[in-house]
Scaffold this active site. Structure first.
Site, PDB file in Angstrom:
ATOM      1  N   SER A 549     -34.577   8.194  19.207  1.00 52.36           N
ATOM      2  CA  SER A 549     -34.971   9.547  19.609  1.00 52.36           C
ATOM      3  C   SER A 549     -35.795   9.517  20.892  1.00 52.36           C
ATOM      4  CB  SER A 549     -35.758  10.229  18.488  1.00 52.36           C
ATOM      5  OG  SER A 549     -36.824   9.420  18.047  1.00 52.36           O
ATOM      6  N   ASN A 552     -33.266   9.005  23.784  1.00 56.65           N
ATOM      7  CA  ASN A 552     -32.094   9.864  23.950  1.00 56.65           C
ATOM      8  C   ASN A 552     -32.287  11.346  23.645  1.00 56.65           C
ATOM      9  OD1 ASN A 552     -30.277   7.656  24.590  1.00 56.65           O
ATOM     10  ND2 ASN A 552     -30.510   7.045  22.448  1.00 56.65           N
ATOM     11  N   TYR A 553     -33.312  11.703  22.873  1.00 55.93           N
ATOM     12  CA  TYR A 553     -33.414  13.089  22.438  1.00 55.93           C
ATOM     13  C   TYR A 553     -34.725  13.784  22.802  1.00 55.93           C
ATOM     14  CZ  TYR A 553     -29.221  12.196  19.705  1.00 55.93           C
ATOM     15  OH  TYR A 553     -27.941  11.886  19.323  1.00 55.93           O
ATOM     16  N   LEU A 554     -35.739  13.010  23.206  1.00 57.76           N
ATOM     17  CA  LEU A 554     -37.041  13.604  23.486  1.00 57.76           C
ATOM     18  C   LEU A 554     -37.267  13.729  24.981  1.00 57.76           C
ATOM     19  CD1 LEU A 554     -39.183  11.652  20.871  1.00 57.76           C
ATOM     20  CD2 LEU A 554     -38.208  13.947  20.660  1.00 57.76           C
TER      21      LEU A 554
END
Length: 595
Positions: A549, A552-554
């Site tokens: 995360s 890639n997502y934060l």
């Protein structure tokens, strides 16, 4: 055409900086020519990523070296000399002998099946039972090799790596020297997979030049294959950014060698990803109101689409892509859920309507969750499940293509993954606000950060198996904690004694001794707290993968802003590689940044 300056100004109105400085930050350790023009130059509008691309190609795994004659393999208690092909595959199993993978039935079954394919007819006839195979001498040999590598000095390890890095680790793209992410081809071995992957234990075959597709510009000096070999193909596709590709044999997926995450192209892509998620923030209420209205639609396809979108938004589920040919793992996403993957628990004694999910998601990681849902969602699910068998599709009038087309109509660039990025980032920001206390010291604040990150990892179902060294490392940490507690008791006793002595003597020397002892107690208390926080952090995250995360997502600007606000060194949150990848965020995020 749009210049880089215009691109930055559009994304960050009012932001002033030196583009040369940004370029330098994104090129830490590089020797790029004309950095300023690199970021000021005009971008292509015809879909091209580059006009000129030159590189040296990949570095292949070294050839297999046969085992020394004193390292033996035994079958049914007797020494047996293996053919080179069979011996090499046997070493893959031997290297993993202490890992729990080699105890799993599916891993052992797949390995033995593929191992037999590499055996001679005589070996096949004799080697019929994996339980009778003794790999212990091989295992001990590779452990000794591993220890020898660990004993090498840092300089010794760097010599060969630096030579390869300088020759293969950079490419020239449009007159600029760009860093390549991973220029080495993965060596052969046994496939592990994640979760309970049905193909674990299968043989990952050696990648050879004839498997490789090279991508470069026509007018460049093309990479040369090893003597006596040929590439599968040399391609000149400037609509993509990969340099090398090949197809691996386990799942038939395409692997790539690409630019380093801190390259100009990767940096731009990151920016765009998080800015798209920020755009979703502005219209997410409208979208949520829309799919709630659609729960009441007269058309079943619209109802199914709306309920699926609700789960993608609320639970950060992946949409689910159609499986590639030959893929056998029974993995699903939201759109491909079957009736057997959910259970409904209707309202009972005032309890909420609850849906229980249980399925294999990406990488065969089990997704299990029991969540309360709104009544209308529950009633719709009951309707979708009527007169269906367990293996029937839950959303039989929906697929990922239909969903993605609808998402594009709701917002330009919107996909299911944008919802994951948005919900992950907003969750991190909210959790950091709730968990961080200004009164905490640095270790306690970092624990709060990791707890916030953990909430995101749980939302996104980023699991991992506990590290095999977990118990041992926790024991070592507990030993340090116990020793530090002993030191603290001794220090407090010394302080008490010094205070008693000071009452009697009442001189300056005694007062100074008391102050020194007080500081010693405070220092040891801080050290103990740091160790105890570290133990808590490790225990809470032993089965949660925080890195996925974070990378890639934060939105990294949330983390950087938090560091700046609370005086936490960025190095405590991001390692060197991550700092290079997110150099743009480290520069741009102020302590009051809001996602």
């Amino acid at each position: 055409m749009t210049s880089w300056t215009y691109f930055f100004d559009q994304l960050f109105p009012g932001f002033k900086t030196s583009w040369l400085w940004v370029a330098q930050q994104l090129n830490i350790g590089w020797h790029c020519c004309d950095l300023d023009s690199r970021w000021e130059e005009e971008r292509y509008t015809d879909g091209s990523k580059w006009k000129f691309l030159e590189h040296k190609g990949p570095v292949f795994a070294p050839p297999y070296e046969p085992l020394p004659s004193n390292v033996k393999f035994y079958y049914d208690g007797k020494h047996m000399k293996l053919s080179p092909g069979a011996e090499e595959v046997a070493t893959f199993f031997a290297k993993m002998l202490d890992h729990e993978y080699t105890t799993k039935d599916i891993f052992r079954k797949n390995f033995f099946k593929d191992w037999r394919k590499e055996m001679t007819a005589e070996e096949k006839a004799k080697l019929t039972d994996l339980k009778k195979c003794d790999f212990s001498e091989m295992s001990d040999y590779f452990k000794a090799q591993s220890e020898a590598r660990k004993a090498m000095t840092k300089d010794e390890k760097l010599v060969k790596n630096e030579r390869l890095l300088q020759e293969y680790g950079f490419c020239i793209m449009d007159n600029h020297k760009e860093r390549i992410a991973n220029f080495r081809i993965e060596p052969p071995g046994l496939f592990r997979g994640r979760g309970d992957h049905p193909k674990m234990g299968m043989l990952k075959r050696r990648i050879r030049p004839q498997d490789i597709i090279i991508n470069c510009s026509k007018d460049s000096e093309h990479p040369k294959p090893p003597p006596g070999t040929k590439w599968k193909e040399v391609r000149h596709d400037n609509k993509v950014t990969w340099l090398v590709s090949w197809t691996e044999n386990i799942q038939g997926s395409i692997k790539y060698i690409m630019l380093n995450p801190s390259s100009r192209i990767k940096g731009e892509k990151d920016w765009q990803k998080y800015e798209t998620a920020r755009r979703l923030k502005k219209c997410v209420d409208r979208i949520r109101n829309q799919y709630r209205e659609d729960w009441k639609s007269k058309e079943m396809r619209i109802r199914q689409r709306a309920v699926a979108l609700y789960f993608i938004d609320k639970l950060a589920l992946r949409a689910g892509n159609e499986k590639e040919e030959g893929e056998t793992a029974d993995t699903v996403g939201c759109c491909s859920l079957r009736v057997e993957h959910i259970k409904l628990y209707p309202e009972n004694d005032g309890q909420e309507y609850v849906v229980e999910f249980d399925f294999l998601g990406k990488d065969s990681i089990r997704y299990y969750n029991k969540v309360p849902v709104e009544k209308r969602v529950f009633k719709n699910l009951q309707l979708f499940m009527e007169n269906k068998e367990p293996d029937d599709d839950l959303f039989d009038r929906l697929n990922t293509s239909v969903l993605n087309k609808h998402l594009q109509e709701l917002m330009d660039g919107l996909t299911a993954k944008v919802f994951r990025t948005y919900n992950a980032s907003i969750t991190l920001q909210q959790q950091l606000k709730e968990l961080t206390s200004g009164e905490d010291n640095v270790p306690a604040k970092i624990l709060s950060y990791n707890r916030a990150n953990r909430a995101v990892a749980i939302l996104c179902n980023h699991q991992r198996a506990p590290p095999k060294t977990f118990e041992k490392s926790m024991q070592n940490l507990q030993t340090k904690i116990d020793a530090k507690r002993g030191q603290l008791s001794d220090a407090k006793r010394d302080l008490k004694s010094a205070k008693a002595d000071a009452k009697i003597r009442r001189d300056e020397k005694s007062k100074k001794t008391v102050e020194t002892k007080k500081k010693a107690v405070q220092r040891i208390e801080e050290q103990l707290m740091k160790l105890e926080v570290q133990a808590t952090d490790r225990e809470e995250n032993k089965q949660i993968a925080l890195g996925t995360s974070k990378l890639n997502y934060l939105d990294p600007r949330i983390s950087v802003a938090w560091c700046k606000k609370w005086g936490i060194p960025v190095e405590k949150i991001y390692n060197k590689t991550q700092r290079e990848k997110f150099a743009w965020a480290i520069d741009m995020a102020e302590d009051d940044y809001e996602f």
